[in-house]
Design a protein around this motif. Structure first.
Motif, PDB file in Angstrom:
ATOM      1  N   GLN A   1     -11.656  89.093  89.213  1.00 37.83           N
ATOM      2  CA  GLN A   1     -11.192  89.015  87.843  1.00 37.83           C
ATOM      3  C   GLN A   1     -12.349  87.967  87.392  1.00 37.83           C
ATOM      4  N   GLU A   2     -12.546  86.736  87.936  1.00 36.60           N
ATOM      5  CA  GLU A   2     -13.422  85.715  87.377  1.00 36.60           C
ATOM      6  C   GLU A   2     -14.915  86.082  87.375  1.00 36.60           C
ATOM      7  N   THR A   3     -15.274  87.265  88.488  1.00 39.69           N
ATOM      8  CA  THR A   3     -16.431  87.485  88.680  1.00 39.69           C
ATOM      9  C   THR A   3     -16.794  88.668  87.540  1.00 39.69           C
ATOM     10  N   GLY A   4     -15.746  89.366  87.121  1.00 42.35           N
ATOM     11  CA  GLY A   4     -15.992  90.224  85.800  1.00 42.35           C
ATOM     12  C   GLY A   4     -16.233  89.565  84.680  1.00 42.35           C
ATOM     13  N   GLU A   5     -15.380  88.227  84.636  1.00 40.82           N
ATOM     14  CA  GLU A   5     -15.595  87.401  83.437  1.00 40.82           C
ATOM     15  C   GLU A   5     -16.905  86.790  83.284  1.00 40.82           C
ATOM     16  N   LEU A   6     -17.310  86.248  84.459  1.00 42.99           N
ATOM     17  CA  LEU A   6     -18.491  85.701  84.562  1.00 42.99           C
ATOM     18  C   LEU A   6     -19.479  86.816  84.168  1.00 42.99           C
ATOM     19  N   LEU A   7     -19.556  87.994  84.400  1.00 47.48           N
ATOM     20  CA  LEU A   7     -20.379  88.831  84.204  1.00 47.48           C
ATOM     21  C   LEU A   7     -20.672  89.803  82.861  1.00 47.48           C
TER      22      LEU A   7
ATOM     23  N   THR B   1     -13.419  97.189  87.191  1.00 42.45           N
ATOM     24  CA  THR B   1     -13.735  98.442  87.716  1.00 42.45           C
ATOM     25  C   THR B   1     -15.459  98.232  87.905  1.00 42.45           C
ATOM     26  N   SER B   2     -15.981  97.749  87.029  1.00 36.18           N
ATOM     27  CA  SER B   2     -17.419  97.536  87.179  1.00 36.18           C
ATOM     28  C   SER B   2     -17.903  96.602  88.268  1.00 36.18           C
ATOM     29  N   THR B   3     -17.093  95.597  88.477  1.00 38.96           N
ATOM     30  CA  THR B   3     -17.091  94.526  89.250  1.00 38.96           C
ATOM     31  C   THR B   3     -17.173  95.150  91.119  1.00 38.96           C
ATOM     32  N   TYR B   4     -15.896  96.116  91.041  1.00 35.72           N
ATOM     33  CA  TYR B   4     -15.628  96.990  92.209  1.00 35.72           C
ATOM     34  C   TYR B   4     -17.031  97.784  92.447  1.00 35.72           C
TER      35      TYR B   4
END
Length: 60
Positions: A9-15, A20-23
Motif C-alpha cells: 500500500q505504501e509503495t503504491g502511494e509513493l509511486l 494492482t500496479s505495484t503487484y
C-alpha cells in the motif's frame, strides 16, 4: 532510524499507483520484496532504484 521495508500500500502511494500496479512491478521483477509472516514487504531501496532507472519527463 530509517525504514528498510514498506508495505505494498505504501509503495503504491509513493509511486502514485494502485496496489494492482505495484503487484505487477513485483511480478516483473522491477522492485524486490520479502515476506514476513503473511505480509509482503517491499525493499525501499529497490523502489528508489526503480525510479532512478526510469527516464524523466522532459529530459533531453
Amino acid at each position: 532510524m530509517q525504514r528498510i521495508l514498506i508495505s505494498v500500500q505504501e509503495t503504491g502511494e509513493l509511486l502514485g499507483v494502485k496496489k494492482t500496479s505495484t503487484y505487477k512491478l513485483l511480478n516483473l521483477g522491477l522492485i524486490q520484496s520479502t515476506t514476513i509472516g503473511r505480509r509482503r514487504l517491499i525493499f525501499l531501496d529497490s523502489v528508489h532504484s526503480y525510479l532512478s532507472s526510469r527516464p524523466r519527463m522532459g529530459a533531453v
